[in-house]
Design a protein around this motif. Structure first.
Motif, mmCIF file in Angstrom:
data_model
loop_
_atom_site.group_PDB
_atom_site.id
_atom_site.type_symbol
_atom_site.label_atom_id
_atom_site.label_comp_id
_atom_site.label_asym_id
_atom_site.label_seq_id
_atom_site.Cartn_x
_atom_site.Cartn_y
_atom_site.Cartn_z
ATOM 1 N N LEU A 9 0.849 -1.180 0.000
ATOM 2 C CA LEU A 9 0.000 0.000 0.000
ATOM 3 C C LEU A 9 0.888 1.235 0.000
ATOM 4 O O LEU A 9 1.617 1.480 0.961
ATOM 5 C CB LEU A 9 -0.917 -0.006 1.245
ATOM 6 N N THR A 14 4.775 5.241 2.933
ATOM 7 C CA THR A 14 3.797 4.724 3.904
ATOM 8 C C THR A 14 4.496 3.818 4.919
ATOM 9 O O THR A 14 5.603 3.319 4.689
ATOM 10 C CB THR A 14 2.704 3.880 3.201
ATOM 11 N N PHE A 15 3.805 3.567 6.017
ATOM 12 C CA PHE A 15 4.296 2.595 6.989
ATOM 13 C C PHE A 15 4.341 1.207 6.345
ATOM 14 O O PHE A 15 5.165 0.375 6.677
ATOM 15 C CB PHE A 15 3.388 2.569 8.222
ATOM 16 N N CYS A 16 3.422 1.005 5.401
ATOM 17 C CA CYS A 16 3.357 -0.292 4.725
ATOM 18 C C CYS A 16 4.637 -0.535 3.915
ATOM 19 O O CYS A 16 5.150 -1.665 3.874
ATOM 20 C CB CYS A 16 2.130 -0.314 3.815
ATOM 21 N N PRO A 54 -1.853 -3.813 5.707
ATOM 22 C CA PRO A 54 -1.989 -3.732 7.169
ATOM 23 C C PRO A 54 -3.138 -4.611 7.650
ATOM 24 O O PRO A 54 -4.152 -4.730 6.958
ATOM 25 C CB PRO A 54 -2.295 -2.254 7.411
ATOM 26 N N ILE A 86 4.966 2.175 15.254
ATOM 27 C CA ILE A 86 4.376 3.291 14.506
ATOM 28 C C ILE A 86 4.526 4.575 15.326
ATOM 29 O O ILE A 86 4.021 4.659 16.449
ATOM 30 C CB ILE A 86 2.861 3.042 14.233
ATOM 31 N N HIS A 107 -4.770 8.568 6.875
ATOM 32 C CA HIS A 107 -5.472 7.292 6.852
ATOM 33 C C HIS A 107 -6.328 7.188 8.123
ATOM 34 O O HIS A 107 -5.896 7.641 9.186
ATOM 35 C CB HIS A 107 -4.394 6.192 6.820
ATOM 36 N N GLN A 109 -6.834 4.916 10.234
ATOM 37 C CA GLN A 109 -6.121 4.291 11.363
ATOM 38 C C GLN A 109 -5.204 5.313 12.030
ATOM 39 O O GLN A 109 -5.126 5.385 13.251
ATOM 40 C CB GLN A 109 -5.275 3.111 10.861
ATOM 41 N N GLN A 113 -5.423 6.680 15.829
ATOM 42 C CA GLN A 113 -4.302 6.455 16.760
ATOM 43 C C GLN A 113 -3.800 7.759 17.391
ATOM 44 O O GLN A 113 -3.005 7.739 18.322
ATOM 45 C CB GLN A 113 -3.146 5.759 16.025
ATOM 46 N N SER A 132 -4.017 6.486 2.419
ATOM 47 C CA SER A 132 -2.779 6.192 3.151
ATOM 48 C C SER A 132 -2.208 7.496 3.697
ATOM 49 O O SER A 132 -2.639 8.583 3.289
ATOM 50 C CB SER A 132 -1.746 5.533 2.227
ATOM 51 N N THR A 133 -1.222 7.379 4.579
ATOM 52 C CA THR A 133 -0.594 8.581 5.144
ATOM 53 C C THR A 133 0.171 9.335 4.046
ATOM 54 O O THR A 133 0.186 10.561 4.030
ATOM 55 C CB THR A 133 0.378 8.187 6.273
ATOM 56 N N THR A 175 1.869 -1.763 14.416
ATOM 57 C CA THR A 175 0.933 -2.307 13.418
ATOM 58 C C THR A 175 1.493 -3.619 12.879
ATOM 59 O O THR A 175 2.692 -3.749 12.631
ATOM 60 C CB THR A 175 0.660 -1.297 12.283
ATOM 61 N N PHE A 177 1.392 -6.199 9.863
ATOM 62 C CA PHE A 177 1.105 -6.302 8.427
ATOM 63 C C PHE A 177 1.176 -7.771 8.036
ATOM 64 O O PHE A 177 1.940 -8.538 8.632
ATOM 65 C CB PHE A 177 2.141 -5.515 7.618
HETATM 66 O O1 PRE Z 1 -1.049 4.844 5.497
HETATM 67 C C1 PRE Z 1 -0.020 4.204 5.778
HETATM 68 O O2 PRE Z 1 1.103 4.713 5.912
HETATM 69 C C2 PRE Z 1 -0.166 2.745 5.979
HETATM 70 O O3 PRE Z 1 0.789 2.030 5.821
HETATM 71 C C3 PRE Z 1 -1.514 2.232 6.449
HETATM 72 C C4 PRE Z 1 -1.641 2.136 7.970
HETATM 73 C C5 PRE Z 1 -2.879 1.242 8.364
HETATM 74 O O4 PRE Z 1 -3.709 0.905 7.554
HETATM 75 O O5 PRE Z 1 -2.971 0.917 9.564
HETATM 76 C C6 PRE Z 1 -0.428 1.461 8.511
HETATM 77 C C7 PRE Z 1 0.094 1.753 9.710
HETATM 78 C C8 PRE Z 1 -0.532 2.747 10.617
HETATM 79 O O6 PRE Z 1 -1.305 1.991 11.529
HETATM 80 C C9 PRE Z 1 -1.426 3.685 9.873
HETATM 81 C C10 PRE Z 1 -1.844 3.432 8.613
#
Ligand code: PRE
Length: 303
Positions: A9, A14-16, A54, A86, A107, A109, A113, A132-133, A175, A177
């Motif tokens: 993603l 992204t964190f992904c 995720p 995260i 995003h 999530q 958070q 996504s972020t 998080t 994945f």
């Molecule tokens: O948007 C991002 O950066 C992601 O990777 C998605 C995502 C998620 O869906 O939980 C991943 C980690 C964090 O918890 C926030 C967003």
């Protein structure tokens, strides 16, 4: 030999993406997709070998879309997991002050958070959800009154500034994945392993099931099959079947390999009590190491 093609993603930052890099390391062709659905579709159609999406967060719980797709897409299986810390930041164009922020994008999530921070510091701001972020960071480039919640990497990558650091509701924010692949056929039971103490340390098996008949104590009976064999469950989550009000699917993660006779025995009994029953995957466990949150890492660096 061609490098393997893996998807995640995206867009970049992204964190992904971070999770995908931790899991696969370098030297592969990494392709970003704008939605979780697109990652899943591309794995299903075979244009990428594996995808990273995720699944759950320690503060906010499940990513429901990912759970739903695992059931809907019959030929997708989980072949791995990766857990990362995260750390969220409030990000915007250079010089942007908290009092001037009109909109906060991220995003869902990430917004959830950091709900406490938003409530206390940005009561005036409109919340806008993005896929996504990093998709949020792209929007901040075009608008000075807009702030984003995400990693310090996206601030760096998109030439934005960090206005406030570490704004998640709790420092212990992780998080999980999952790595998804195309399934090669039906799962079968075998007796390749026979020491639960060993397989429970190394593997997790994920299943989804729904009781065949809705009668008192049926879930208790199903879970009893694991308890009787001292099989440790690491997660149980329910989602509506989307067919009838009050009917639920149960997502269960357990320690152990499904080829372990003890695990196979429990799964067989649970399958007999289920309407829908699917093994979602069996894969190596990832562990959160103590002191591995991003904040801890930063403190260590500074010391
Ligand atoms: O948007 C991002 O950066 C992601 O990777 C998605 C995502 C998620 O869906 O939980 C991943 C980690 C964090 O918890 C926030 C967003």
């Amino acid at each position: 030999m061609c490098p393997a093609r893996y998807g995640y993603l995206g867009p970049g930052g992204t964190f992904c993406e971070k999770a995908a890099l931790k899991y696969f390391g370098g030297g592969h062709e990494m392709i970003s997709f704008r939605t979780i659905k697109e990652v899943v579709r591309n794995v299903k159609e075979g244009s990428i070998e594996k995808g990273v999406i995720p699944l759950e967060n320690s503060l906010e719980g499940s990513v429901n879309l990912s759970l739903d797709l695992l059931v809907k897409e019959s030929n997708i299986i989980i072949t791995g997991e990766v857990i990362i810390p995260i750390n969220h930041n409030l990000i915007g164009q250079k010089g942007l002050e908290v009092g001037n922020i009109k909109k906060v994008l991220s995003h869902p999530q990430a917004i959830a958070q950091t709900a406490d921070f938003i409530e206390e510091n940005l009561p005036q701001a409109e919340i806008i959800y993005t896929e996504s972020t990093a998709a949020a960071a792209e929007c901040a480039l075009k608008n000075r009154e807009l702030a984003v919640i995400g990693s310090d990497q996206i601030a760096h990558l998109y030439g934005l500034s960090v206005i406030a650091e570490g704004i998640q509701d709790d420092d212990e924010n992780y998080t999980r994945f999952i790595i998804i692949s195309r399934s090669k056929g039906k799962f079968f039971y075998s007796t390749g392993y026979n020491n639960y103490q060993d397989t429970k340390k190394m593997y997790k098996t994920s299943i989804v099931c729904t009781p065949e008949v809705n009668k008192p104590g049926v879930l208790y009976e199903m879970l009893g099959e694991f308890a009787a064999r001292k099989i440790n469950l690491t997660r149980i989550e329910s989602r509506p079947t989307r067919k009838k009000l009050g009917e639920y699917l149960f997502y269960i993660d357990l320690e152990g390999h499904y080829h372990d006779p003890l695990v196979a025995g429990a799964l067989k009994e649970v399958r007999n009590m289920s309407g829908l029953f699917k093994i979602l995957g069996c894969y190596f466990k990832d562990n959160i190491k103590e002191g591995s949150s991003e904040k801890d890492a930063k403190c260590k660096k500074r010391a």
